[in-house]
Design an enzyme around this catalytic site. Structure first.
Site, PDB file in Angstrom:
ATOM      1  N   CYS A  96      -3.612   3.049 -12.094  1.00 31.79           N
ATOM      2  CA  CYS A  96      -3.998   2.062 -11.082  1.00 31.79           C
ATOM      3  C   CYS A  96      -4.285   2.746  -9.746  1.00 31.79           C
ATOM      4  CB  CYS A  96      -2.889   1.035 -10.915  1.00 31.79           C
ATOM      5  SG  CYS A  96      -3.230  -0.211  -9.652  1.00 31.79           S
ATOM      6  N   CYS A 120      -7.576   0.094   0.856  1.00 31.50           N
ATOM      7  CA  CYS A 120      -7.225   0.511   2.213  1.00 31.50           C
ATOM      8  C   CYS A 120      -8.422   0.320   3.144  1.00 31.50           C
ATOM      9  CB  CYS A 120      -6.775   1.970   2.232  1.00 31.50           C
ATOM     10  SG  CYS A 120      -6.337   2.556   3.882  1.00 31.50           S
ATOM     11  N   CYS A 138      -4.507   0.190  -4.539  1.00 30.19           N
ATOM     12  CA  CYS A 138      -4.107   0.387  -3.140  1.00 30.19           C
ATOM     13  C   CYS A 138      -5.059   1.337  -2.421  1.00 30.19           C
ATOM     14  CB  CYS A 138      -2.675   0.897  -3.062  1.00 30.19           C
ATOM     15  SG  CYS A 138      -2.363   2.440  -3.963  1.00 30.19           S
ATOM     16  N   CYS A 154      -2.151  -2.417   1.410  1.00 31.63           N
ATOM     17  CA  CYS A 154      -1.911  -1.593   0.221  1.00 31.63           C
ATOM     18  C   CYS A 154      -0.712  -2.082  -0.588  1.00 31.63           C
ATOM     19  CB  CYS A 154      -1.745  -0.125   0.602  1.00 31.63           C
ATOM     20  SG  CYS A 154      -0.286   0.225   1.604  1.00 31.63           S
ATOM     21  N   CYS A 159       3.013   3.765 -11.714  1.00 34.08           N
ATOM     22  CA  CYS A 159       1.676   3.361 -11.242  1.00 34.08           C
ATOM     23  C   CYS A 159       0.588   3.567 -12.291  1.00 34.08           C
ATOM     24  CB  CYS A 159       1.302   4.133  -9.974  1.00 34.08           C
ATOM     25  SG  CYS A 159       2.283   3.715  -8.524  1.00 34.08           S
ATOM     26  N   ASP A 182      15.618   5.018   8.840  1.00 37.96           N
ATOM     27  CA  ASP A 182      14.264   5.182   9.385  1.00 37.96           C
ATOM     28  C   ASP A 182      14.162   6.217  10.503  1.00 37.96           C
ATOM     29  OD1 ASP A 182      11.505   4.610   9.593  1.00 37.96           O
ATOM     30  OD2 ASP A 182      11.881   3.201  11.200  1.00 37.96           O
TER      31      ASP A 182
END
Length: 379
Positions: free
Chosen positions: A196, A203, A199, A248, A193, A139
């Site tokens: 679709c 949001c 998400c 999401c 995905c 990260d």
């Protein structure tokens, strides 16, 4: 390292087989070639002003592994699944309202959890190839964890900007290890995905400006981690989120019914992951560290969490919390918290709340807080 292709192929296969014993749920490999397509995306992202400000500013470092390790030949990508559901979640009720941390902040800080696993992986490799050079990141490293994971075949790039794995959806932590070992690379996965757009549609702030395109300045997850005054419209949309946002991911069909619980250190403590809001307002640094220090939500300190607790109480319109919120407006030395308390009192809107706002208006000296009080009184 005069070893043939068969040796590296065998080493990689053994590494993948050993991954579960090391606490790693999925391990794949990609090359250390530059991430050219990602660099183009990052340049456009910056030009549009969509960065969060938390990223590594040097785009070359983010996309060229050789700048980090000149001898780099491969990158090992790992994924560790985390839970998506909280068992025994406490109930939020009038006078005892609760906030919520995003699932990525449940349990032990994932930076520590993944670094521990990467250390074990490094030890496993060094036992077999003592001359190996290894550099691990989680990260906070320069490289994009998602870009590495997606090119390595851990998962595909979802329209919600998360890496979606076939096995655990996007409920995974990602890390990587740059190495000079010439390991055979895996293939990237095809996009799963399809058409679709759930998400994007869900949001709360429209931060997903397109498939795989995020305006971080509008993303609740990023806003909850900032330290300044939040715009009134954004505060109304934050709800009771204290850190992060999972909307999401929750609506994603790939994520439905997935709840991985085999890493016990990643399971949530309900009183930490869904804490009472009012006690947060008077929590000192030591108490904050004792309660939240093992969570990744603690990295920005207590101020954002306390500010977000005030926002949550305002959004709950919790009249019983007025004395606590008013005490922040009256006594807290931090203008950001006083301004947020004023907004919360205006949002609650009870006669008692209005009286506290008027009292504060006559004694407050900070211009931004006075502006917040004036807007609150006009609600």
């Amino acid at each position: 390292m005069r070893k043939d292709t068969a040796f590296w192929k065998q080493l990689k296969e053994e590494m993948i087989a050993a991954a579960p014993e090391l606490g790693i749920d999925k391990l794949r490999v990609t090359t250390a070639d530059p991430f050219l397509e990602l660099k183009e995306q990052l340049v456009r992202h910056r030009e549009l002003g969509h960065e969060s400000g938390f990223e590594e500013p040097d785009l070359d470092l983010r996309t060229e592994p050789a700048l980090i390790m000149p001898e780099a030949r491969s990158i090992i990508a790992i994924a560790v699944a985390y839970p998506s559901k909280m068992k025994g979640a406490p109930v939020s009720e009038p006078g005892k309202r609760r906030g919520i941390l995003s699932r990525s902040a449940w349990g032990e800080d994932y930076h520590q959890a993944l670094r521990r696993r990467l250390t074990k992986l490094a030890e496993w490799i060094m036992e077999r190839v003592p001359e190996a050079k290894l550099m691990s990141m989680v990260d906070t490293g320069a490289l994009s964890d998602r870009a590495v994971a997606e090119r390595a075949g851990i998962g595909w790039s979802g329209k919600n900007c998360s890496t979606l794995t076939p096995e655990w959806g996007s409920w995974v932590y990602l890390g990587e290890m740059i190495t000079n070992l010439p390991l055979p690379p895996d293939q990237a996965l095809l996009d799963g995905c399809g058409d679709c757009t759930l998400c994007i549609d869900a949001c709360p702030t429209g931060a997903l400006v397109g498939p795989g395109q995020l305006n971080a300045q509008k993303c609740i997850s990023f806003v909850t981690q900032t330290k300044g005054i939040v715009e009134d419209e954004m505060m109304a949309k934050i709800g009771n989120r204290l850190y992060g946002c999972d909307t999401c991911q929750i609506v994603c069909p790939v994520n439905r019914k997935i709840d991985t619980r085999h890493h016990t250190e990643l399971l949530p403590d309900p009183e930490v992951a869904k804490p009472l809001l009012r006690p947060l307002l008077t929590m000192g640094n030591r108490e904050f560290r004792e309660k939240f220090g093992s969570s990744s939500a603690a990295w920005r300190g207590r101020k954002p969490i306390q500010r977000n607790a005030l926002i949550a109480l305002g959004n709950f319109r919790d009249a019983e919390s007025v004395p606590d919120v008013a005490a922040v407006l009256r006594n807290d030395p931090r203008p950001v918290l006083r301004a947020t308390a004023a907004w919360a009192l205006g949002r609650i809107g009870s006669p008692e709340a209005v009286e506290h706002l008027r009292d504060a208006q006559s004694s407050e000296k900070d211009d931004e807080v006075l502006s917040s009080i004036a807007r609150a009184l006009s609600l």
